[in-house]
Each structure stands twice: as structure tokens, then as C-alpha cells.
Design an enzyme around this catalytic site. Sequence first.
Site, PDB file in Angstrom:
ATOM      1  N   PHE A 209     -33.614   2.548  56.827  1.00 33.66           N
ATOM      2  CA  PHE A 209     -32.998   3.878  56.680  1.00 33.66           C
ATOM      3  C   PHE A 209     -33.419   4.429  55.322  1.00 33.66           C
ATOM      4  O   PHE A 209     -32.887   4.028  54.284  1.00 33.66           O
ATOM      5  CB  PHE A 209     -31.484   3.714  56.770  1.00 33.66           C
TER       6      PHE A 209
ATOM      7  N   ARG B 284      -6.849 -28.707  42.867  1.00 29.20           N
ATOM      8  CA  ARG B 284      -7.063 -28.925  41.431  1.00 29.20           C
ATOM      9  C   ARG B 284      -5.722 -29.279  40.778  1.00 29.20           C
ATOM     10  O   ARG B 284      -4.781 -28.473  40.803  1.00 29.20           O
ATOM     11  CB  ARG B 284      -7.650 -27.666  40.799  1.00 29.20           C
TER      12      ARG B 284
ATOM     13  N   GLU C 287     -24.436   3.031  49.653  1.00 27.21           N
ATOM     14  CA  GLU C 287     -23.781   3.962  50.605  1.00 27.21           C
ATOM     15  C   GLU C 287     -22.870   4.961  49.901  1.00 27.21           C
ATOM     16  O   GLU C 287     -21.851   5.381  50.444  1.00 27.21           O
ATOM     17  CB  GLU C 287     -22.969   3.180  51.647  1.00 27.21           C
TER      18      GLU C 287
ATOM     19  N   THR D 251     -21.773   5.668  45.612  1.00 25.36           N
ATOM     20  CA  THR D 251     -21.052   4.933  44.578  1.00 25.36           C
ATOM     21  C   THR D 251     -19.548   5.185  44.670  1.00 25.36           C
ATOM     22  O   THR D 251     -19.089   6.115  45.345  1.00 25.36           O
ATOM     23  CB  THR D 251     -21.522   5.363  43.179  1.00 25.36           C
TER      24      THR D 251
END
Length: 382
Positions: free
Chosen positions: A123, A271, A366, A368
Site C-alpha cells: 500500500f 519471582r 497509519e 501518528t
Amino acid sequence: MDFDLTREQEMIRREVRAFAEKEIAPVAADLDEGETFSSELTRKMGRIGLFGMFVSDDYDGQGLDYLAYIIAVEEIARVDGSQAATIAAGNSLGIGPIWYFGTEEQKRRLLPPLCRGDALWGFGLTEPGAGSDAGGSKTTAVKEGSHWILNGSKIFITNAACDLTLGVTVQAITGTRAGGKPEYTCFLVEKGMPGFQARPMKGKMMWRSSNTAELFFDGVRVPEQNILGQPGDGFHQMLQTLDGGRLSIGAMGLGGAVGAYEAAMRYAKNRVQFGQPISKFQAIAFKLADSATEIECARNLLYKACWLRDRHRPFAKEAAMAKLYCSELMGRVADHAVQIHGGYGLMKEYGVERFYRDHKLLEIGEGTSEVQRIVISRHIGC
């Protein structure tokens, strides 16, 4: 209000998640490290129906609704942003314009291999000097008999320079409208046309195993039958394509956020510090609680935008909102995930650093985040 997914949509989520964990997860880190686009993996995604999901089965598509497609992108992005980018760009940006605006001949010729995942299509909108300002394009096409002569270049084009690439949709200036504004037309430029070059771009911070290209057009002769739609419709076509593409970027943000959140949760439960799992400490638990809450908000916003689209109702505002929120959400969740992992979060062995890197393009591609805020502010009457 019914928030339940259909049985078909739930099945798609389960099957795509299982595929991503079995086929993508074991190789994602190595592909990322080597900046390797995998044609084999792309074909596998095609074989399970991840291309042409919203296209009629008359053209080898799946004939599904847009939400089903977005769920699939979300589940791939939960495991790997690069493969999700291949799917998102392959559908929204590659297949989409041909499906929505192409002639019957163009659809019959191009859609079947694209929908099967045997080929990819790019595109071509962004240029070296025209990113957010799409109207600043310099690529031109001049009519010469039954052909148009195309000159210019494009940059940062996904799926446009790999062995599966069949061609690219290119927006070019073809004249001047009343008032002095440029007229834009989209052309289907096929691989192998003389004067057309596509070069892979390397050295990316993110989506390293997605194919990204720079395109060059030097006197490319494009036959008139390769015009997409009508001459002069290009800018409208590109804007409509971006509206749908924003939903897939939103899906990538949502899926990536879920992947980072799940990794952080697993680590926090295993953890042990000061005699207990770190998930028990409020500082960690609150990060996870905030992440879970925002993910729920993002999913509802994105799915509502898809619901509007599937019912042929206006969705441009909601698409911009979903793209903005989901892309920035992934950044926040990935940041929490790295922080929860501590020093290990900075090591490629643990994977969350890849989510941290991959999120950034979602705030740029696409449109910002700044452009999305402009779009939204215009819709709300500012």
C-alpha cells in the site's frame, strides 16, 4: 447490550491463539534477531485462513465480519508484532483497497492468491517528504495513450519487497482540481513492470521480521486497466482504507498489551524477593491492576468500533479513538512489564523487550498519535 462474541468468533480466537503459540512463538525471537521475513510462516498463516478474512468466498476469502478479522490480528500480536503486521497490512492495506474499489477483472485476477496467502500486496502512500501530510505527495502519473507514466518514490511500505510480493497500490498526482488542490489517483503497480524497483529496508528497531520496503518508480508504464476505481478517486480511497487500517493497528496494540501483561504476570508470580512473589507487593500489584483495567477498556473501545463498521454505520471517529488508545496503551503496559522484570526485562531472552520495541511504531504508523487527536477533535466539533 450483548457483549458476547459469536461462537464463530470465539472459535477463531481459540484457533488463532493455538496457531500463534505453536508456530510463531518458537521462532519469533530468532526471526527478530536475524531481521528475517519468513515466507514459510506467512504461507502457513494463509493456510489457516488469516488472509482475505472479510472477502467473499467468491474470491477465495473467508466471508467473515470485520470483528473476526480484528480478533485474529489481536491474537497474532499477543505473540509477535512482526507477524501481526504482515497479517494487518496484508488484509487492511493490501487486499482491502482491491476488494472495496477494484474492478471485477482486478478482483478475479489478484484477490485469490492474496486471500490464500500465496502472495502479498503493498500500500504505497508514505513518501520521504510526505508522512503525516499525505497531501504532500510528489509521485506523479501522466497519461500517455493507453498508459500512465509513473515517477516518484514511496517509503516504509509493508509487504512490498519480499519473494511473495505481487505488487503495490500506489497513490499518485494525476492533475489539479478546481481551487488548485492536487488530484490523486491510485494505480495497481505489479511486480516486474519496467522501471519499478522495491528494496527491503533493514536496521529497524521494531517489527524486524516484517518486510518493509522503499519503492522507486522511474517511468513505469502502467496500463489504464490498472487504475483502481476511477481517476481522481485516490485520496478518498486512501482515507477510507486508513479508517479500516486503524482498527487493525488498534488490534495490534491490544494484542501486544495482552502479551506484555501476561508475561509480566507470569514473572511476578514466580519471582521471589523478600520471601514472597513480587506480585504480592502493592507496587507491582497496582501496575498489573492498572494494565488489566486499561486492556479491558481498550478491548471494549476497539470492538465497538468494529461493531459499528460491521453494521455499516459511521465509525471513523471510533476508529481513530481505538487506534490512539490501543497503541499508546501497549506502550504503557510494555513499560510496566519491563519494569516488573527489572534487569531481566532488558534482556532479549525474556521477550518483553520486544513488546517494548514493537509498540513504538503503533504510535506512528497509519497516522501518528498526533494526527489521531486532530481527527478526533474535528469529529467532536473543535
